[in-house]
Each structure stands twice: as structure tokens, then as C-alpha cells.
Design a protein around this motif. Structure first.
Motif: not given
Lengths: 343, 120
Positions: A23-42
Motif C-alpha cells: 500500500l505504501g510502495l505503490i504511491p512511492l513507486g509512482a512518485l519515484i517514476l514521476g520525479y525521476t523521469f517526468l520531472l527531471k529527465m524530461m
């Protein structure tokens, strides 16, 4: 670690602990992907300055700020909307994302439930999100939303097939649908008799892996397959009437599923939690980390394509699935089967 | 309760957990977010102008793709058990599946030639 895992606290408590962790892992995973890729890499790839600014160093505060913004948004439900379906739709999408994580193994024993039909189950529940998307589009009573939802449905069912058929090759090779079984089969495999690395199926199933990635890209409605949410023509499609947290659930659904699909691809062809020469308790300890590194590599590919290519046209999208991906996937099954029986 | 059902109990628990998370987040949001109703806020969004007509209409050409999908989805359900047992079935199983796939491929080719796959 081995001793800790060996303690038997009864299946009820085990399940409860696993549920809370995931339950904690899924939002965390979504945030990690959003942060690393959507915000920084993009930002780096497309020279976007905005997300690099808040908080100073590399815009680390951007995501926190976004979260606070979502928290403060007024909850608006259009008066034309079908209220009950409108409220339920994001929940259906989130349920679909949650259910995939039941079978993803992060170690020999670190898995919520190692279902025998593992990968089949994962792909089946992942397609439940189509229902949520259709519900959202229909219940919004909005023309943009309905168009977006129908495009999404047509796209998701068209690419569901290459996704399913691409995995069959791996199942044929491993002889099991159980995800831990597939990992073990790769770990114990050998490349022409040399078993130093095991046999990661990316070597034999590269066609299947490529098909899986393309289909996953479309299932996740990432560019170049983002017609359902095309912001320049459909103003975010089926999500147009959703505000605040209800909108955030679609975001969690999208990136949580991206996390799950990347983990699934890493498990199927890159050996999952397995590291050459690591067994038993150590594998349980290192497993999550190993899987995380591999899934980030897969996610990098997905988002690299997303930030590079322009959007396809709707007819090109359908033609690609039906005229190319599905025939190639069928051929891949037969060729894999031939090698399996022959060798 | 047998182990088999216990496995799928986890699936049910996860559905509950997802619903619980959605409910908890919306409930927590209710404490923080503003609530200032104005009739204009609840109008259907149509790029800023007043909405025309009521509910939208869908395009009928989508249903043929849905029909095609059903055929191939059922096929996928047949292929998975075959894939698991291929080692035991040997060449006999492979030829059986080859015939099955070729028949389906011919059906796809027929639909293709009939222009079903043309989006216009």
C-alpha cells in the motif's frame, strides 16, 4: 534477515503486513517514476526550466508543491455527471493497479501471493483499468471525455493482444506462468552450456521484449500513443472533469501501472530479483534492490521514447497493432515453440 | 479455508485496501480543501463556451475492433495453458497450435482484405 523471514506469525498477519507494505510502495513507486523521469529527465531532454526551479537544487521541491496543490483543490463534480459512476471510476483504475502488485516477486519469499497463474493474472487485472477509463469518460457527460474514453478503450484493447501474446514466448521457454518460477528458470538456465549468468530471456525473447515494451507504452497511454489524453486536442480526454485528488488517482494509476509493467518486464526477461550466484536469504535481502535497478532501466526506456517521439494518428495506431504487432507476436510464439520442442 | 482460496483472499484484501486508500485520501482532502459552490463551476467543460447539446455520441466503427478483440482474446486464453505444457506435448502440440494460429491468421487476413482495419 533469514531468521527474521523464517519466523512464522500466521498467514493472516503475514498478509496484513504485506498489504500495508505494498500500500505504501505503490504511491512511492509512482512518485519515484514521476520525479525521476517526468520531472527531471524530461526537463533535461526538452530544456524545460519550470520543474528545475522550485526549492533550489534541481527543483527537488516541485513534487511536494504539486502534492500540496492537489490537496487544496476544490472537489468539483459537474452537475450533468452520473455522480456514482463518476466517483467510482478513479477507484476502479487504482484497484487495477493495486492488484498487479499481488504477484510481482521481489525475492524468493518476498511476494504477496505467488499465484500459479502469475503473469496471466497480472495482465488480466491490468486490463481492468479500461473499465475505469470508460466509466470516467461516460459519467463525465462531457464530449471531450467521451471521445477520450472511447479512444482509450479502442487503444487499450488493441494493444492488450500484443502484450498478452508477447508474454507467451517467455511462458513457453520457462514452462510456467508463475513469476517466481520464471525467475528461477532464468537463474538456473545456461547460455549454450555456460551457466555463469543463467539465461536471461532477453537473449532469446528480444522480439517478445520489444513487443511487450511497445504494447506497454500504448497500455500506459504514453506518447507516442497518448491520443486518449491528447492535451492539445482533447484537453486530457477522460480526465477533463476531474479535479484535485480524484485527478491524482488517475496519475497514481498511470505511474503505478508503469512501475508494475517495468517490474513485470524486468521479471520476465531480465531475471527479476535474481543476481548470478546469489541464493536463499541473501537473495531475499538483495532482491528488492536488484529488481528496482532493473525496473528503472526498463522504465528509462519507456520514458525515453515518451519524451522523444511525436504523437501517432489514431488510424496509424490501430494499423500498427493489428497489421504488425499481432502477426509478429503470433510468429514469435510459433518460432519459440519450435525451438522449445526441437532443442 | 484451503491454501488455494487463501491465495485469492489476498486479491480480495487488495481490492479492499485500494478502496480504503481512495476513501482515506478523499476524506483527508475534505478537511483541507475549500468548498465555495457557485453554479458556474458545475457546468460541463467545453473549452470555455456554453455547452451545446447534452451527452455526446460515440462512433460506431469502434465496435468492429471490439469484435476482433474478443476473438483474439479468447485465443490468448487458449494459448497460455498450451504454452505451459508444450514440453510434454512435443511436436504434436506444436503442430496443433500452428494449425490453430494459422486459422486465426487467415481470419485476420480476411478482415484486413475486407477493409475492417481501415480507419475511415
Amino acid at each position: 534477515m533469514t531468521h527474521l523471514l523464517a519466523v512464522d506469525i500466521g498467514w493472516g498477519w503475514t498478509l496484513a503486513i504485506k498489504t500495508v507494505v505494498v500500500l505504501g510502495l505503490i504511491p512511492l513507486g509512482a512518485l519515484i517514476l514521476g520525479y525521476t523521469f517526468l520531472l527531471k529527465m524530461m526537463s533535461h531532454m526538452q530544456s524545460r526550466l519550470g520543474p528545475m526551479d522550485p526549492g533550489g537544487f534541481h527543483g527537488w521541491f516541485q513534487l511536494v508543491g504539486d502534492g500540496m496543490k492537489f490537496l487544496q483543490k476544490e472537489d468539483i463534480m459537474p452537475e450533468q455527471a452520473d455522480r456514482r459512476v463518476f466517483a467510482l471510476a478513479p477507484a476502479v483504475v487504482v484497484i487495477s493497479t493495486f492488484l498487479i502488485f499481488v504477484v510481482i516477486p521481489t525475492g524468493p519469499r518476498l511476494v504477496v501471493k505467488d499465484l500459479d497463474v502469475g503473469v496471466f493474472y497480472a495482465l488480466a487485472v491490468s486490463s481492468l483499468s479500461i473499465i475505469g477509463v470508460l466509466m470516467a469518460g461516460w459519467a463525465s457527460a462531457n464530449k471531450f471525455a467521451l471521445l477520450g474514453a472511447l479512444r482509450a478503450a479502442a487503444q487499450l484493447i488493441a494493444y492488450e493482444l500484443p502484450l498478452l501474446l508477447a508474454v507467451v514466448g517467455v511462458v513457453v521457454q520457462a514452462g510456467t506462468m508463475n513469476l517466481n518460477g520464471i525467475v528461477t528458470a532464468q537463474q538456473n538456465g545456461a547460455i549454450f552450456g555456460w551457466d555463469g549468468l543463467g539465461n536471461p530471456y532477453i537473449l532469446t525473447q528480444f522480439v517478445g521484449f520489444a513487443l511487450f515494451l511497445v504494447a506497454a507504452q500504448a497500455e500506459l497511454t504514453q506518447t507516442p500513443f497518448d491520443m486518449p489524453v491528447a492535451e492539445s486536442e482533447l484537453v486530457s480526454g477522460y480526465m477533463v472533469e476531474y479535479t484535485g485528488f480524484r485527478f491524482l488517482f488517475f496519475f497514481i494509476g498511470e505511474f503505478g501501472t508503469a512501475f508494475a509493467f517495468a517490474a513485470l518486464a524486468a521479471t520476465l526477461v531480465l531475471g527479476g530479483w535474481a543476481l548470478p550466484g546469489v541464493h536463499g536469504g541473501t537473495a531475499d535481502l538483495l532482491g528488492p534492490l536488484v529488481l528496482f535497478v532493473k525496473l528503472m532501466a526498463v522504465a528509462f526506456l519507456i520514458f525515453w521514447v515518451r519524451f522523444t517521439y511525436p504523437r501517432l494518428r489514431e488510424d496509424q495506431l490501430q494499423a500498427m497493432a493489428w497489421k504488425y504487432l499481432i502477426p509478429i507476436a503470433l510468429a514469435n510464439i510459433l518460432v519459440t515453440g519450435l525451438f522449445k520442442v526441437w532443442l | 479455508m484451503t491454501e488455494y482460496y487463501r491465495q485469492y483472499l489476498a486479491v480480495a484484501v487488495f481490492i479492499g485496501a485500494a478502496l480504503g486508500m481512495v476513501g482515506a485520501m478523499l476524506g483527508a482532502g475534505r478537511l483541507v480543501r475549500p468548498h465555495r459552490p457557485q453554479p458556474e463551476k458545475y457546468i460541463t467543460y467545453e473549452a470555455g463556451s456554453d455547452p451545446v447539446g447534452g451527452w455526446g455520441q460515440s462512433n460506431v466503427r469502434y465496435y468492429i475492433y471490439a469484435l476482433l478483440f474478443v476473438i483474439f482474446d479468447v485465443e490468448a486464453a487458449f494459448v497460455f495453458p498450451w504454452a505451459v505444457h508444450l514440453e510434454g506435448l512435443g511436436f504434436y502440440g506444436l503442430i496443433e497450435m500452428a494449425i490453430f494460429i494459422v486459422v486465426l491468421a487467415v481470419a485476420l487476413l480476411y478482415a484486413w482484405r475486407k477493409g475492417v482495419l481501415r480507419w475511415a
